[in-house]
Write an enzyme that holds these catalytic residues in place. Structure first.
Site, PDB file in Angstrom:
ATOM      1  N   ASP A 101      21.206   8.231 -50.016  1.00 21.84           N
ATOM      2  CA  ASP A 101      20.625   7.039 -49.399  1.00 21.84           C
ATOM      3  C   ASP A 101      19.357   6.584 -50.134  1.00 21.84           C
ATOM      4  O   ASP A 101      18.647   7.415 -50.707  1.00 21.84           O
ATOM      5  CB  ASP A 101      20.313   7.350 -47.930  1.00 21.84           C
ATOM      6  N   ARG A 144      20.359  14.715 -46.970  1.00 22.25           N
ATOM      7  CA  ARG A 144      20.248  13.255 -46.914  1.00 22.25           C
ATOM      8  C   ARG A 144      18.923  12.845 -47.530  1.00 22.25           C
ATOM      9  O   ARG A 144      17.867  13.374 -47.169  1.00 22.25           O
ATOM     10  CB  ARG A 144      20.340  12.716 -45.482  1.00 22.25           C
ATOM     11  N   ARG A 157      28.914  -5.110 -46.005  1.00 18.98           N
ATOM     12  CA  ARG A 157      27.800  -5.583 -46.854  1.00 18.98           C
ATOM     13  C   ARG A 157      28.222  -6.872 -47.559  1.00 18.98           C
ATOM     14  O   ARG A 157      29.410  -7.191 -47.618  1.00 18.98           O
ATOM     15  CB  ARG A 157      27.462  -4.499 -47.882  1.00 18.98           C
ATOM     16  N   ASN A 181      30.288   0.225 -44.844  1.00 19.78           N
ATOM     17  CA  ASN A 181      29.772  -0.478 -46.033  1.00 19.78           C
ATOM     18  C   ASN A 181      30.592  -1.714 -46.411  1.00 19.78           C
ATOM     19  O   ASN A 181      30.124  -2.576 -47.142  1.00 19.78           O
ATOM     20  CB  ASN A 181      29.699   0.464 -47.256  1.00 19.78           C
ATOM     21  N   SER A 210      30.979   4.066 -47.188  1.00 20.82           N
ATOM     22  CA  SER A 210      31.418   4.311 -45.810  1.00 20.82           C
ATOM     23  C   SER A 210      32.307   3.173 -45.319  1.00 20.82           C
ATOM     24  O   SER A 210      32.304   2.079 -45.904  1.00 20.82           O
ATOM     25  CB  SER A 210      30.207   4.443 -44.884  1.00 20.82           C
ATOM     26  N   THR A 211      33.039   3.423 -44.236  1.00 20.55           N
ATOM     27  CA  THR A 211      33.860   2.352 -43.647  1.00 20.55           C
ATOM     28  C   THR A 211      32.948   1.164 -43.271  1.00 20.55           C
ATOM     29  O   THR A 211      33.337   0.014 -43.409  1.00 20.55           O
ATOM     30  CB  THR A 211      34.627   2.849 -42.386  1.00 20.55           C
ATOM     31  N   ARG A 238      19.673  10.913 -40.047  1.00 24.31           N
ATOM     32  CA  ARG A 238      20.895  10.608 -39.297  1.00 24.31           C
ATOM     33  C   ARG A 238      22.086  11.147 -40.050  1.00 24.31           C
ATOM     34  O   ARG A 238      22.027  11.387 -41.251  1.00 24.31           O
ATOM     35  CB  ARG A 238      21.097   9.080 -39.216  1.00 24.31           C
TER      36      ARG A 238
HETATM   37  C1  FPP Z   1      22.986   4.162 -50.128  1.00 22.28           C
HETATM   38  O1  FPP Z   1      21.902   3.390 -50.528  1.00 22.28           O
HETATM   39  C2  FPP Z   1      24.024   4.154 -51.131  1.00 22.28           C
HETATM   40  C3  FPP Z   1      25.251   3.582 -50.987  1.00 22.28           C
HETATM   41  C4  FPP Z   1      25.667   2.891 -49.776  1.00 22.28           C
HETATM   42  C5  FPP Z   1      26.218   3.612 -52.051  1.00 22.28           C
HETATM   43  C6  FPP Z   1      26.240   4.859 -52.857  1.00 22.28           C
HETATM   44  C7  FPP Z   1      27.001   4.585 -54.053  1.00 22.28           C
HETATM   45  C8  FPP Z   1      26.710   5.029 -55.267  1.00 22.28           C
HETATM   46  C9  FPP Z   1      25.595   5.936 -55.499  1.00 22.28           C
HETATM   47  C10 FPP Z   1      27.478   4.594 -56.448  1.00 22.28           C
HETATM   48  C11 FPP Z   1      28.964   4.594 -56.223  1.00 22.28           C
HETATM   49  C12 FPP Z   1      29.617   4.923 -57.443  1.00 22.28           C
HETATM   50  C13 FPP Z   1      30.249   6.069 -57.658  1.00 22.28           C
HETATM   51  C14 FPP Z   1      30.669   6.367 -59.026  1.00 22.28           C
HETATM   52  C15 FPP Z   1      30.549   7.046 -56.607  1.00 22.28           C
HETATM   53  P1  FPP Z   1      21.602   2.047 -49.738  1.00 22.28           P
HETATM   54  O2  FPP Z   1      22.189   0.934 -50.518  1.00 22.28           O
HETATM   55  O3  FPP Z   1      22.045   2.175 -48.327  1.00 22.28           O
HETATM   56  O4  FPP Z   1      20.037   2.024 -49.858  1.00 22.28           O
HETATM   57  P2  FPP Z   1      19.011   1.468 -48.776  1.00 22.28           P
HETATM   58  O5  FPP Z   1      19.169   2.318 -47.550  1.00 22.28           O
HETATM   59  O6  FPP Z   1      17.683   1.673 -49.455  1.00 22.28           O
HETATM   60  O7  FPP Z   1      19.337   0.047 -48.546  1.00 22.28           O
END
Ligand code: FPP
Length: 250
Positions: free
Chosen positions: A22, A190, A73, A70, A67-68, A196
């Protein structure tokens, strides 16, 4: 900050580490950049986590990549994440082979774009005999959805007289989860300060130690993984027993 590796008891490393990666968006925002810049910079952290875990003898690492939830977004971000997934899997395949990494995926994979499903199937197939570590990507994953899916599949077997209701136990449920080929989680990490679970591996973390750090995922490095493992090793895992019982069994 010196190397912390020597403080790790190599006899007691967690067998399975799961990570909620995260903070990518906030990391990018802090640099005045778009969120996807954070996701791109998450790749170094993923590589370093997998390499370091492998080096100290962790056998399973499971990453919450999408995640489901996501899917809701902005389309631009979803598309960018999917194309990052595809390009990364393509690019990393030779390294997975060289490092003896078995790649695995959990989640509702059918929901992914066709090109992502295709490269994922290829990478899983080509790395299936690798033995050093299993790296699982949770993609379009939600633990409640996983449990609903398991219940449906178990129910079908009952209705078709392939399974007796009285035979349903924890093992049967395990075998119907996306994680049927993975052991229970020992340590859940996390990043980014949120405390969470966010619908990740609800069944599988029943006895996991939970570790939260303020580090944003793109900044997560081997020293941070060592911190988490050292913290884990300093805790006493009792699985519902008393301290005395644990000492006797050691
Ligand atoms: C959380 O940060 C991250 C994600 C929702 C996506 C994670 C995905 C990757 C690290 C790359 C995917 C690619 C591969 C190769 C697996 P956030 O965007 O929720 O950050 P925030 O909470 O600061 O908004």
């Amino acid at each position: 900050m010196g190397e912390k590796r020597h403080r790790i008891d190599l006899q007691k490393v967690p067998n399975h580490i799961a990570v909620i990666m995260d903070g990518n968006g906030r990391w990018a925002k802090g640099k005045g950049m778009q969120r996807i810049f954070g996701h791109r910079n998450a790749l170094t952290a993923i590589r370093e986590t997998a390499d370091t875990a492998s080096e100290i003898g962790v056998k399973f690492v499971t990453l919450y990549a999408f995640s489901t939830e996501n899917w809701s977004r902005p389309k631009l971000e979803v598309d960018a994440l999917m194309s990052l997934l595809v390009s990364t899997l393509k690019k990393e395949l030779p390294d997975f082979q060289r490092k003896n990494v078995r790649v695995n995926a959990i989640g509702n994979i059918d929901n992914l774009p066709k090109n992502a499903q295709k490269i994922l199937a290829t990478v899983i197939e080509e790395t299936k005999n690798n033995t050093k570590i299993t790296l699982t990507f949770a993609l379009s994953y939600g633990a409640r959805e996983e449990i609903v899916n398991a219940i449906k599949n178990i129910s079908k077997k009952v209705v078709n007289n392939q399974l007796d209701i009285e035979k349903i136990d924890e093992k049967i449920i395990n075998n119907h989860l996306y994680t049927f080929n993975l052991p229970n989680v020992d340590l859940l990490i996390r990043t980014s300060g949120e405390q969470r679970i966010s619908n990740f591996l609800l069944w599988q973390i029943a006895y996991a130690e939970l570790y939260f750090t303020d580090i944003l995922w793109p900044d997560f490095r081997r020293e941070h993984l060592f911190d988490a493992v050292i913290d884990y090793q300093n805790r006493e895992r009792r699985f519902g027993k008393t301290s005395e019982q644990i000492e006797i069994n050691e």
